[in-house]
Design an enzyme around this catalytic site. Structure first.
Site, PDB file in Angstrom:
ATOM      1  CB  SER A  24      52.431 -14.499  -7.946  1.00 44.93           C
ATOM      2  OG  SER A  24      52.819 -15.348  -8.842  1.00 44.93           O
ATOM      3  CE  LYS A  40      52.651 -14.815 -12.515  1.00 46.91           C
ATOM      4  NZ  LYS A  40      52.746 -16.147 -11.839  1.00 46.91           N
ATOM      5  CB  SER A  83      51.466 -18.419  -8.523  1.00 48.91           C
ATOM      6  OG  SER A  83      52.210 -17.906  -7.117  1.00 48.91           O
TER       7      SER A  83
END
Lengths: 491, 481
Positions: free
Chosen positions: A156, A81, A180
């Site tokens: 997210s 990420k 997330s």
């Protein structure tokens, strides 16, 4: 060869490398080919470098040839990420603000992956500064749910979940502040785990809400997730909030701890707003455990309905402070037409941040303002303690809790962008585990009538990841929903 | 109407530590700009602070030195405001649970003369809290330059109660505070290098009133005399303003040392809302009684305690002790010499006058001196056994300082031993008496002091080696013969 490589789990890739079925270079080539074939549809990556991956793979093969393999993960690609610092790579956090920022150092989790010979594979898309539940808040692109490109992958860590479902990476890292990891894992049908707060060092994780953020793995199977967690867990002198605790052999524990367990079903998680499809799938999973001799008990977590409001005080408060450093002075976006320092701040931040980030900074600044601090922040912290107490009381009698991970399967892109509150409610089942600092994970457990993935959430005691993983593994090894892949591109 | 002032001070002290408050990078004054930085100092995305244990230790010791309460738990808060000297746009500090609470600093006001001890008072402390220093801005024409070398240095903010009433008291407070911290090796307190910085809150009120007036915060007091001058000016300015019928409004003013005036920086409307909240990146610090005791045991004797002890234990005059006590190394030197040879007065004299002069001329500390306490004791022993005079001792000390030889060696080599040989002295004295009939007559007429005028030439003729007692005795005998 390549189509069979990309469908393999990390464990299978590891075994193949060990016995010489394929090389790390062949693995790298297979995933590069896959990304080139489907990334235009999925858009999971903000950036990646095929050349860089191949170089790492060559080095891995060379190590192995000399008998100096760095372990089970040597030669396996892990996608990251874009919120974890990787030395020499851009670290955008999905924001225009950091578009040109190159990290000069490695996050502790990344450094540990390097030491294990992992091939660092690209930078994954996310909601800007990890604020969002659909990855629609990325300043760069909208990531599509591989199961239905019209739909969002969750967020997210949308890129981290989507790249597993799309077979663009065998395994990945994301971060979880209020769901997330777990929410996108559920919506993309993969395993995603948020470790207990303090198990994994946050050093090098760009902070959203410091008291809630944790790094965790995405994978096709629970076993893969356990292996990746093994690499990144442990106290770090660079993170004062990381906890000194003995790290067990998570993978070995999966088969050693075979239950039967006592599992709690909190009634507050099965009320209004839960879709029938999700309810049915989760109930099926509960029934599975019952057939395996587990005792299923109804429990209550009475402060559950306060979790979302408390979260939307504490997380924005911390975010407003953490994001103050992005000001146009040093390494961030700098507005071109500022005439004094005040304008430099205002214009750089106005141009650099997206709407959701601004909304939370304003919210957080407000709740910390003098005169409001006691009424909001202090009170929210007290309620946070009540929420934690609910869980700790329940854990006196049960080993873990089973809940749905999300109220519904993935929704369509654009459906909730104009209604922040509806978006915030995506995380209604996941937020509490962050507030209470617990271990929690998504386990894929079926599909909706429309063919969209569904997952259940396991919530475990603090620092008892091994038991939670064992419980998850008991279901996962017989169903392996996370290894199923949607048809993409020319599949 | 007569007015009196009330003053409270906020003193920022840079603690003497190897590294910065929350990272390993070192802090020093005067390095190339932006060379003492790292990812943490620059507040790069993803970094986290890690506590400097030494800064905690030293802060606890500051508190223990002044009798502060050291609470069992202190914690960290973020103080927010946007300014380019702070890379994170918040400062990590301690808001409501500081590391030190209360305490007193003993001060000495100026005495009637330098030979008389001045009045001693104690100034109450409110608290002391630990925080990180900020960077430094330089404004050049249209540009502003930032140097982050200082950013993140451990800074202890010591706050007094509003119990200081004159500029002289403020001066005495800072002098004493600095001395205490230097004594204990906790800070260098070099104001020119920003090692000690002071802001003053000043208000005035009619004499006899017990309510506080509206306060004015005075900044940029960057020397100890600047503190005195700035406060003095500001008190006069406020009195003048009130006498002219003006209201004092709460404001921050800046001392301009060059022009000798204070100027307005900002009024209260522009006060920041700092949005304090507990720093989620740092755990509170727990301080055990054991730890407190361990750190207390490492503290040295306090300056004024040492001075009082020197007066009572060694019977030294105030003037000598007031030279010695601000110089702890020199005090140690003195006491070590006294242990070797018990003549504290003469040792103190030689140390406070002659040795100190030589040291400062050479720019050395007592430990770097070639004279050891044992060597100095040896020198004084020669005076006490009548081998040399005090005057000769002073010359020998200079020689010892330069060569590193012992007093015995120098005295022998240069033949400086006093003459007590009455035969040799008698001839010299008789010659002197013959050359100076006038003082002889005066002495005979009953003026006893007249004899002193005759001793100088004798000493001169013997190059100072004559034993003064023998000369005195012999001279009286010869005159009266």
């Amino acid at each position: 060869m390549s189509s069979s490589i990309i469908s393999k789990t990390a464990v299978e890739l590891s075994d193949g490398l060990r016995v010489g079925t394929f090389t790390a270079t062949e693995i790298a080539q297979a995933f590069i080919a896959r990304v080139e074939a489907v990334e235009q549809d999925v858009r999971a990556f903000i950036s990646y470098s095929a050349e860089d991956l191949l170089q790492q793979a060559k080095a891995s093969d060379a190590r192995r040839a000399k008998g100096r393999s760095l372990g089970v993960f040597d030669g396996i690609p892990v996608a990251i990420k874009d919120v974890l610092a990787e030395k020499g790579k851009r670290l955008t956090c999905g924001s225009k603000m950091l578009e040109h920022f190159v990290a000069p150092y490695d996050a502790t989790a990344i450094a540990k992956l390097r030491e294990a010979g992992v091939l660092l594979w690209g930078r994954l898309n996310m909601d800007e500064f990890a604020m969002g539940s659909s990855t629609e808040n990325s300043a760069y692109q909208r990531t599509c749910n591989p199961w239905d490109l019209e739909r969002i992958p969750g967020g997210s860590s949308g890129g981290s979940a989507a790249c597993i479902a799309s077979a663009e990476a065998p395994i990945s890292l994301g971060t979880d502040t209020g769901g997330s990891i777990r929410q996108p894992a559920a919506l993309c049908g993969v395993v995603g785990m948020k470790p207990t707060y303090g198990l994994v060092s946050r050093y090098g994780l760009v902070a959203f809400a410091s008291s809630l953020d944790q790094i965790g793995p995405f994978s096709q199977t629970v076993e893969d997730g356990a292996m990746l967690l093994q690499l990144i867990a442990g106290q770090d002198p660079l993170d004062s909030t990381s906890f000194k605790t003995k790290i067990p052999d998570y993978r070995a524990e999966l088969s050693r701890d075979s239950g039967p367990w006592k599992l709690g079903i909190p009634k507050e998680y099965f009320g209004e707003g839960l879709s029938d499809d999700v309810r049915r799938s989760v109930e099926n999973a509960i029934a599975f455990y019952k057939t395996r001799g587990c005792e299923i008990v109804d429990v209550s977590l009475p402060h559950t309905d306060l979790a979302v409001p408390v979260y939307y005080i504490i997380a924005p408060a911390e975010a407003s402070s953490n994001l103050a450093r992005y000001d146009g002075v040093r390494y961030t976006h700098r507005s071109g037409d500022a005439k004094d320092i005040q304008q430099l701040y205002l214009k750089s931040r106005a141009e650099g941040f997206g709407a959701e980030v601004k909304r939370r900074i304003i919210l957080g600044s407000y709740v910390l303002s003098s005169g409001y601090y006691d009424a909001y922040y202090v009170r929210a912290q007290k309620v946070r303690t009540l929420i934690r107490n609910d869980f700790m009381d329940t854990f006196k009698t049960v080993d873990a809790l089973i809940t749905p991970t999300t109220p519904t399967p993935a929704f369509k892109a654009g459906e909730r962008t104009s209604d922040p509150l509806a978006m915030y409610l995506c995380d209604v089942f996941t937020i509490s585990a962050n507030l209470a600092g617990l271990a929690a994970m998504n386990v894929p457990c079926g599909f909706s009538a429309e063919g969209l993935p569904i997952g259940f959430q396991l919530i475990g005691k603090p620092f008892e990841e091994s038991r939670m993983l064992a419980i998850a593994h008991a279901f996962d090894k017989e169903h392996r929903y996370g290894t199923r892949r949607p048809k993409l591109g020319k599949d | 109407m007569q007015y009196t002032a009330v003053i409270g001070l906020e003193v920022h002290v840079q603690l003497k530590t190897e590294s910065k408050m929350f990272t390993r990078v070192a802090y020093r004054y005067g390095d190339e700009p932006n060379t003492l930085t790292d990812a943490v100092v620059m507040g790069l995305p993803g970094v986290l602070p890690v506590l400097n244990l030494e800064a905690i230790r030293k802060s606890i010791q500051v508190g223990l030195l002044f009798g502060s309460r050291i609470p069992d738990v202190c914690k960290w808060d973020r103080k927010h405001y946007f300014y380019p000297d702070m890379p994170k746009n918040y400062q990590i500090t301690q808001y409501d649970q500081p590391i030190c609470v209360g305490g007193q600093v003993e001060i000495e006001l100026e005495g009637a003369s330098r030979n008389v001890m001045g009045e001693h008072k104690t100034i109450e402390l409110t608290r002391a809290h630990l925080e990180e220093d900020v960077g430094k801005l330089t404004h050049t024409g249209g540009d502003s330059l930032v140097d982050y070398n200082r950013a993140g240095a451990p800074l202890l903010e010591i706050v007094t109660e509003p119990v200081i009433y004159t500029a002289d008291e403020a001066f005495a407070f800072l002098t004493s505070l600095k001395l205490h911290l230097l004594y204990a090796g906790l800070a260098d307190c070099d104001m020119e290098k920003g090692g000690l910085r002071c802001d003053a809150n000043i208000s005035i009120r009619p004499q006899g009133s017990t309510t506080l007036g509206t306060k004015v915060e005075l900044k940029n007091l960057n020397s100890i005399s600047g503190v005195r001058n700035g406060i003095e000016y500001e008190i006069k300015r406020q009195i003048r303003a009130v006498e002219n019928g003006e209201m004092i409004v709460q404001q921050t003013r800046r001392w301009d040392a060059e022009k000798g005036v204070t100027t307005l920086m900002r009024t209260k409307e522009y006060a920041h809302d700092y949005r304090y909240f507990p720093d989620p990146d740092l755990m509170p610090v727990r301080i055990s009684e054991e730890w407190r005791q361990e750190l207390l045991a490492k503290l040295p004797e306090k300056p004024f305690d040492k001075q009082r002890r020197f007066i009572s234990q060694y019977d030294l005059p105030y003037t000598l002790t007031s030279v010695l006590y601000p110089l702890p190394e020199l005090c140690d030197f003195f006491e070590a010499a006294v242990k070797e040879h018990a003549n504290p007065k003469l040792i103190a004299n030689l140390v406070a006058n002659d040795l100190l002069r030589e040291l400062s001329n050479a720019g050395l500390t007592p430990k770097k001196s070639r004279i050891t306490p044992a060597m100095l004791a040896g020198l004084v022993r020669l005076v006490d056994d009548g081998s040399i005079s005090k005057q000769i001792a002073q010359d020998v000390l200079i020689e010892m300082f330069a060569s590193g030889e012992t007093a015995d060696v120098i005295v022998d080599r240069k033949g400086l031993k006093q003459t007590s040989d009455t035969g040799e002295l008698e001839a010299i004295i008789l010659a002197v008496l013959a050359d100076n009939p006038k003082p002889v007559e005066q002495y005979k007429a009953g003026n006893e002091k007249a004899i002193n005028a005759l001793k100088g030439p004798v000493m001169k003729a013997t190059k100072g080696k004559a034993n003064p007692n023998v000369v005195d005795e012999l001279m009286k005998k010869l005159i009266n013969r």
